[in-house]
Design an enzyme around this catalytic site. Structure first.
Site, mmCIF file in Angstrom:
data_model
loop_
_atom_site.group_PDB
_atom_site.id
_atom_site.type_symbol
_atom_site.label_atom_id
_atom_site.label_comp_id
_atom_site.label_asym_id
_atom_site.label_seq_id
_atom_site.Cartn_x
_atom_site.Cartn_y
_atom_site.Cartn_z
ATOM 1 N N LYS A 1 10.408 25.140 10.978
ATOM 2 C CA LYS A 1 11.051 24.063 11.748
ATOM 3 C C LYS A 1 12.561 24.100 11.566
ATOM 4 O O LYS A 1 13.309 23.693 12.465
ATOM 5 C CB LYS A 1 10.455 22.713 11.363
ATOM 6 C CG LYS A 1 10.642 22.299 9.908
ATOM 7 C CD LYS A 1 11.882 21.461 9.667
ATOM 8 C CE LYS A 1 12.072 21.148 8.200
ATOM 9 N NZ LYS A 1 13.279 20.335 7.936
ATOM 10 N N GLU B 1 19.115 25.360 5.512
ATOM 11 C CA GLU B 1 18.034 26.257 5.111
ATOM 12 C C GLU B 1 17.607 27.167 6.256
ATOM 13 O O GLU B 1 17.137 28.278 6.035
ATOM 14 C CB GLU B 1 16.836 25.458 4.601
ATOM 15 C CG GLU B 1 17.008 24.898 3.197
ATOM 16 C CD GLU B 1 17.081 25.978 2.127
ATOM 17 O OE1 GLU B 1 16.661 27.122 2.386
ATOM 18 O OE2 GLU B 1 17.572 25.670 1.027
#
Length: 351
Positions: free
Chosen positions: A208, A297
């Site tokens: 995601k 990230e």
């Protein structure tokens, strides 16, 4: 049915970034909790001010929360009652291997090897393309009695630290882990759901972030909300394909750690991954964005996700496009055009 845990646990949260601090704050409202910060000056300042000025400025932390830069002290807090304790790893993916290696040496010596342990990071390790559970297994798998799992879901740390409502999923094959996390965190503002699908929860949390970068690029290019909705939906399909190849349960991707986390990260104003994508879409270079101190990230794990998918022969066109833009010099608009030019196909594979 799993055995009910006592009303009070001893909790140690290892890692004083934004998410570790937020979870420590939530746990400390009901349980004796120690937050370990690697930086001694940071720990001292947090203990004195009841605020993490580095990662959560302006958010008051509960007075009952203890902060320490001494890992031995944080673990000793649990050793008083190891049967009623919980360890939460609040470090990012890059910090998992060194911390788990250190715990492998310390936990058995303190009689803490069977204390339920959960990690909260999302992503793939850059050098190895491992998911967090694989890192934990490599470092701690030989430890007798290991009971471990992952805590994840659609959540911004600042809101959790402020006591605003959130729903999270704890995934573990161990009922002791699921029960401990529920006891530690489930309450007025935090709702905990339980699962056994560690891989599915981790894949959702990792990919995601990459899809959120893509959505940020889309918004930075001003391509509209229709395009963003398409990216979210087809990004969810990439997550599900990847998860299926690793043995994940497909229903996981329709839940909090799949669709829920994807929607939040791809659209939320507090999303660092989306913000990086916005900057890329607006024409800034990745090197300049990272030099300004912005991190995400999704950038760190995009190549690892792509490389592991290629090794497994999994098609991830959005992830491939993000990597091409971030690391290979492809212009964002060219990447969008290439995605749109892909051959037409059924939305769902034919059974």
């Amino acid at each position: 049915m799993s055995q009910a845990r006592p009303a009070t646990l001893r909790v140690a949260v290892l890692g004083a970034g934004s998410w570790g601090t937020a979870l420590a704050a939530a746990a400390s409202r009901r349980h004796p909790t120690v937050l370990w910060a690697r930086d001694g000056a940071q720990a001292q300042a947090m203990a004195a001010r009841h605020e993490n000025t580095r990662y959560l400025p302006g958010v008051a932390l509960p007075p009952a929360l203890q902060v320490s830069a001494d890992l031995a002290q944080a673990l000793a807090h649990l050793a008083h009652d190891p049967a009623h304790a919980l360890i939460i790893l609040g470090v990012p993916v890059a910090g998992m291997t060194p911390l788990c290696t250190e715990l492998a040496a310390r936990l058995p010596a303190l009689g803490l090897q069977a204390v339920p342990l959960v990690w909260t990071c999302k992503g793939f390790e850059e050098q190895t393309a491992r998911l967090p559970h694989e890192t934990v297994q490599a470092a701690l798998g030989a430890m007798p009695g290991l009971a471990a799992g992952v805590l994840s879901g659609p959540s911004f740390a600042r809101e959790v630290a402020q006591g605003l409502p959130v729903a999270l999923t704890v995934a573990s094959e161990s009922s002791a882990v699921r029960d401990a996390v529920t006891t530690a965190l489930h309450g007025a503002a935090v709702r905990i759901y339980a699962s056994t699908d560690v891989v599915g929860v981790e894949v959702g949390g990792a990919l995601k972030n990459v899809i959120a970068v893509a959505c940020g690029i889309c918004d930075g290019l001003a391509l509209g909300t229709n395009a963003r909705a398409a990216l979210i939906t087809r990004g969810l399909a990439e997550m599900a394909r990847f998860g299926a190849a690793l043995g994940a349960q497909q229903e996981t991707f329709a839940g909090l750690t799949g669709l829920g986390d994807l929607v939040l990260t791809a659209t939320g104003e507090l999303s660092r991954n989306r913000r990086v994508g916005l900057e890329i879409g607006a024409g800034r270079k990745l090197a300049d964005i990272l030099a300004s101190g912005m991190t995400a990230e999704g950038v760190r794990c995009a190549r690892a996700a792509r490389d592991r998918a290629r090794a497994l022969n999994i098609e991830l066109p959005i992830t491939e496009a993000v990597c091409a833009v971030l690391f290979e010099g492809l212009s964002p608009m060219t990447a969008v055009s290439a995605l749109l030019a892909r051959e037409a196909r059924p939305e769902s594979p034919t059974p």
